[in-house]
Design a protein around this motif. Structure first.
Motif, PDB file in Angstrom:
ATOM      1  N   LEU A 114     -18.492  55.602 -28.292  1.00 29.06           N
ATOM      2  CA  LEU A 114     -19.535  54.574 -28.193  1.00 29.06           C
ATOM      3  C   LEU A 114     -18.923  53.204 -28.476  1.00 29.06           C
ATOM      4  CD1 LEU A 114     -22.473  56.389 -30.042  1.00 29.06           C
ATOM      5  CD2 LEU A 114     -22.012  56.292 -27.591  1.00 29.06           C
ATOM      6  N   ASP A 115     -18.772  52.392 -27.461  1.00 32.97           N
ATOM      7  CA  ASP A 115     -18.149  51.075 -27.618  1.00 32.97           C
ATOM      8  C   ASP A 115     -19.037  50.090 -28.364  1.00 32.97           C
ATOM      9  OD1 ASP A 115     -15.937  51.974 -26.215  1.00 32.97           O
ATOM     10  OD2 ASP A 115     -16.730  51.313 -24.278  1.00 32.97           O
ATOM     11  N   ASP A 116     -20.350  50.334 -28.376  1.00 34.24           N
ATOM     12  CA  ASP A 116     -21.270  49.381 -28.984  1.00 34.24           C
ATOM     13  C   ASP A 116     -21.678  49.772 -30.397  1.00 34.24           C
ATOM     14  OD1 ASP A 116     -22.678  51.609 -28.245  1.00 34.24           O
ATOM     15  OD2 ASP A 116     -24.386  50.541 -27.395  1.00 34.24           O
ATOM     16  N   VAL A 117     -20.887  50.637 -31.034  1.00 37.35           N
ATOM     17  CA  VAL A 117     -21.167  51.082 -32.399  1.00 37.35           C
ATOM     18  C   VAL A 117     -19.909  50.916 -33.242  1.00 37.35           C
ATOM     19  CG1 VAL A 117     -21.771  53.051 -33.857  1.00 37.35           C
ATOM     20  CG2 VAL A 117     -22.940  52.723 -31.665  1.00 37.35           C
ATOM     21  N   GLU A 118     -20.074  50.387 -34.452  1.00 33.24           N
ATOM     22  CA  GLU A 118     -18.935  50.160 -35.345  1.00 33.24           C
ATOM     23  C   GLU A 118     -19.299  50.628 -36.754  1.00 33.24           C
ATOM     24  OE1 GLU A 118     -16.246  46.424 -37.066  1.00 33.24           O
ATOM     25  OE2 GLU A 118     -17.921  46.074 -35.704  1.00 33.24           O
ATOM     26  N   VAL A 119     -18.532  51.556 -37.292  1.00 28.98           N
ATOM     27  CA  VAL A 119     -18.733  51.992 -38.676  1.00 28.98           C
ATOM     28  C   VAL A 119     -18.023  50.995 -39.578  1.00 28.98           C
ATOM     29  CG1 VAL A 119     -18.386  53.838 -40.358  1.00 28.98           C
ATOM     30  CG2 VAL A 119     -18.910  54.407 -37.974  1.00 28.98           C
ATOM     31  N   VAL A 120     -18.811  50.237 -40.325  1.00 25.65           N
ATOM     32  CA  VAL A 120     -18.254  49.151 -41.139  1.00 25.65           C
ATOM     33  C   VAL A 120     -18.091  49.530 -42.596  1.00 25.65           C
ATOM     34  CG1 VAL A 120     -19.152  47.377 -39.598  1.00 25.65           C
ATOM     35  CG2 VAL A 120     -20.546  48.156 -41.534  1.00 25.65           C
ATOM     36  N   CYS A 121     -18.731  50.635 -43.015  1.00 21.33           N
ATOM     37  CA  CYS A 121     -18.653  50.995 -44.425  1.00 21.33           C
ATOM     38  C   CYS A 121     -18.866  52.503 -44.583  1.00 21.33           C
ATOM     39  CB  CYS A 121     -19.707  50.227 -45.225  1.00 21.33           C
ATOM     40  SG  CYS A 121     -19.573  50.444 -47.030  1.00 21.33           S
ATOM     41  N   LEU A 122     -18.201  53.085 -45.571  1.00 25.91           N
ATOM     42  CA  LEU A 122     -18.334  54.488 -45.918  1.00 25.91           C
ATOM     43  C   LEU A 122     -18.809  54.600 -47.355  1.00 25.91           C
ATOM     44  CD1 LEU A 122     -17.715  57.563 -45.380  1.00 25.91           C
ATOM     45  CD2 LEU A 122     -15.432  57.104 -46.324  1.00 25.91           C
ATOM     46  N   ALA A 123     -19.861  55.385 -47.562  1.00 24.42           N
ATOM     47  CA  ALA A 123     -20.338  55.684 -48.915  1.00 24.42           C
ATOM     48  C   ALA A 123     -20.001  57.143 -49.201  1.00 24.42           C
ATOM     49  CB  ALA A 123     -21.845  55.460 -49.027  1.00 24.42           C
ATOM     50  N   GLY A 124     -19.051  57.358 -50.117  1.00 22.91           N
ATOM     51  CA  GLY A 124     -18.584  58.712 -50.379  1.00 22.91           C
ATOM     52  C   GLY A 124     -19.026  59.240 -51.718  1.00 22.91           C
ATOM     53  N   GLY A 125     -18.594  60.477 -51.999  1.00 19.94           N
ATOM     54  CA  GLY A 125     -18.952  61.115 -53.252  1.00 19.94           C
ATOM     55  C   GLY A 125     -17.759  61.386 -54.147  1.00 19.94           C
ATOM     56  N   LEU A 126     -16.625  61.734 -53.554  1.00 18.73           N
ATOM     57  CA  LEU A 126     -15.408  62.023 -54.313  1.00 18.73           C
ATOM     58  C   LEU A 126     -14.380  60.918 -54.050  1.00 18.73           C
ATOM     59  CD1 LEU A 126     -15.132  65.842 -53.589  1.00 18.73           C
ATOM     60  CD2 LEU A 126     -16.026  64.741 -55.647  1.00 18.73           C
ATOM     61  N   PRO A 127     -13.832  60.316 -55.088  1.00 13.42           N
ATOM     62  CA  PRO A 127     -12.957  59.138 -54.915  1.00 13.42           C
ATOM     63  C   PRO A 127     -11.788  59.358 -53.959  1.00 13.42           C
ATOM     64  CG  PRO A 127     -13.522  59.424 -57.222  1.00 13.42           C
ATOM     65  CD  PRO A 127     -14.039  60.638 -56.519  1.00 13.42           C
ATOM     66  N   ASP A 128     -10.990  60.390 -54.200  1.00 12.35           N
ATOM     67  CA  ASP A 128      -9.796  60.601 -53.366  1.00 12.35           C
ATOM     68  C   ASP A 128     -10.177  60.945 -51.930  1.00 12.35           C
ATOM     69  OD1 ASP A 128      -8.252  60.091 -55.575  1.00 12.35           O
ATOM     70  OD2 ASP A 128      -7.806  62.198 -56.004  1.00 12.35           O
ATOM     71  N   ASP A 129     -11.170  61.802 -51.772  1.00 14.51           N
ATOM     72  CA  ASP A 129     -11.596  62.202 -50.423  1.00 14.51           C
ATOM     73  C   ASP A 129     -12.177  61.021 -49.656  1.00 14.51           C
ATOM     74  OD1 ASP A 129     -10.793  64.727 -51.059  1.00 14.51           O
ATOM     75  OD2 ASP A 129     -12.799  65.576 -51.246  1.00 14.51           O
ATOM     76  N   THR A 130     -12.894  60.165 -50.355  1.00 13.45           N
ATOM     77  CA  THR A 130     -13.498  58.994 -49.710  1.00 13.45           C
ATOM     78  C   THR A 130     -12.420  58.029 -49.220  1.00 13.45           C
ATOM     79  OG1 THR A 130     -15.484  59.181 -51.081  1.00 13.45           O
ATOM     80  CG2 THR A 130     -15.075  57.058 -50.031  1.00 13.45           C
TER      81      THR A 130
END
Length: 317
Positions: free
Chosen positions: A28-44
Motif C-alpha cells: 500500500l503506497d498510501d499508508v505509512e507506519v509512523v510509530c510502533l507501540a510494543g509490549g516487550l522492550p527488546d522485541d519492540t
C-alpha cells in the motif's frame, strides 16, 4: 489528511500477527507506519528496526497522543483488544482490531456503542471474509450456483507450551472459542447472511497450567437447515491452521487460506491475498468515509453466538 497524503498509522503489537500486517501494508503506497507501540522492550526495538518503523514506545496511550497519526492497527494480546480499541476511538482515531474484538459479549457490545458514539471506524480483522476462496464460495451461494449442505471445519494449533504461529513463546494465553472458533462462526453466518443460527458445543478438559480448554467441538445449523461442524484443538501435532470442506449439492470444495480446490484436488484459479485485501479495505473505508466490511456492528452476531456457546460449555461460570 488530504486524499493524496499517506495515512499515518500507529501499529500496536510486535508479535507474529503484527508482522503479518506489516507484510500486507508493504503493498500500500498510501499508508505509512509512523510509530510502533510494543509490549516487550527488546522485541519492540527489534521489530521497529526490522520493518523500518521510525518511532517506537512501550506506552500505547502516549503513542495515541502523537499529532502525526491518522489510524491505529491493534495486533496486541486478545485480552487488551476491547480496552485499546476504546482508547483509540476516544482519541478520535479509526481502528482496525485483530480478532477477537473482545473475550466477552458485554465488552463487544460496549465497543459497538462506543464506535457509534464516536462516529469513527472500528473494523474487526475477520480475515475469512476476505480470503478469495471463501468469497468465491459466497458468490456461488448467492448466485444459486452452489447449494451448501454441510460446512466441516478443522482448526488446529499446537499450544501445549503456549507458542505463536511462528513457534515463539507467548506472554499471554490464546483462546480456542473466542479467537479461533470466532473465525468460523462468523464465516458461517456471513456466508449464509443468517444471524438466527442454532449453536451447541462441548469442550475437553482445561489445561492445568494455561487454564483453557484445549479441544472443542461445535455444531451449527441455519434456519434453512444448512449444517456446520467445527473441530478445534490446541493439542494437535502436524500442520496447523483452519481447513474447510464445503459439502454442497453440486460439488465438495476444499479451502485452506486463499486456496480453493474441487473434490478432485484441482486448484480453482483465484487472485488476491485475504490479509492484504482486509487491510486494504480498512484504509479504503477511511478515505471514502464509509463503514468497512467486518465493521464492529456487523461482527456482533458472531459474538452473540459465541456467548451462547460459552454459556453452554461453562454453565457454572
Amino acid at each position: 489528511m488530504t486524499t493524496s497524503s499517506p495515512i499515518r498509522v500507529l501499529l500496536a503489537g510486535e508479535g507474529a500477527i503484527a508482522a503479518t500486517h506489516m507484510q500486507a501494508l508493504q503493498g500500500l503506497d498510501d499508508v505509512e507506519v509512523v510509530c510502533l507501540a510494543g509490549g516487550l522492550p527488546d522485541d519492540t526495538a527489534r521489530f521497529a528496526a526490522e520493518w523500518g518503523i521510525p518511532n517506537y514506545s512501550l506506552d500505547y496511550e502516549l503513542c495515541l497522543l502523537r499529532e502525526n497519526l491518522d489510524a491505529v492497527i491493534l495486533a496486541t494480546p486478545s485480552p487488551l483488544h476491547a480496552q485499546q480499541a476504546t482508547q483509540a476511538l476516544s482519541a478520535g482515531k479509526p481502528v482496525l482490531v485483530e480478532i477477537p474484538m473482545s473475550l466477552s459479549l458485554s465488552e463487544a457490545e460496549a465497543l459497538a456503542k462506543q464506535t457509534c458514539a464516536s462516529g469513527q471506524i472500528c473494523m474487526i480483522a475477520h480475515t475469512r471474509r476476505f480470503n478469495p476462496s471463501h468469497r468465491e464460495i459466497r458468490r456461488r451461494i448467492q448466485a444459486g450456483e452452489f447449494h451448501l449442505q454441510h460446512l466441516v471445519a478443522e482448526t488446529y494449533f499446537f499450544r501445549r507450551d503456549n507458542r505463536n504461529m511462528h513457534g515463539q513463546p507467548r506472554t499471554w494465553t490464546d483462546h480456542l472459542l473466542w479467537h479461533h472458533a470466532c473465525h468460523t462462526v462468523d464465516l458461517f453466518a456471513w456466508l449464509l447472511e443468517d444471524s438466527e443460527i442454532q449453536v451447541w458445543g462441548i469442550q475437553g478438559p482445561r489445561h492445568p497450567t494455561l487454564g483453557i480448554a484445549m479441544d472443542m467441538t461445535i455444531g451449527m445449523r441455519s434456519v434453512s437447515g444448512v449444517m456446520a461442524t467445527l473441530s478445534l484443538s490446541f493439542n494437535n501435532r502436524g500442520p496447523f491452521g483452519s481447513f474447510y470442506r464445503y459439502i454442497g449439492e453440486e460439488d465438495t470444495l476444499h479451502v485452506f487460506r486463499d486456496e480453493l480446490k474441487n473434490h478432485e484436488g484441482h486448484i480453482i484459479p483465484l487472485s488476491g491475498n485475504g490479509f492484504a485485501l482486509q487491510d486494504r479495505e480498512f484504509f479504503a473505508a477511511i478515505r471514502e468515509g464509509r463503514q468497512p466490511e467486518s465493521s464492529v456492528e456487523s461482527c456482533l452476531p458472531a459474538m452473540r453466538l459465541l456467548d451462547q456457546l460459552d454459556r453452554q460449555m461453562n454453565p457454572l461460570l
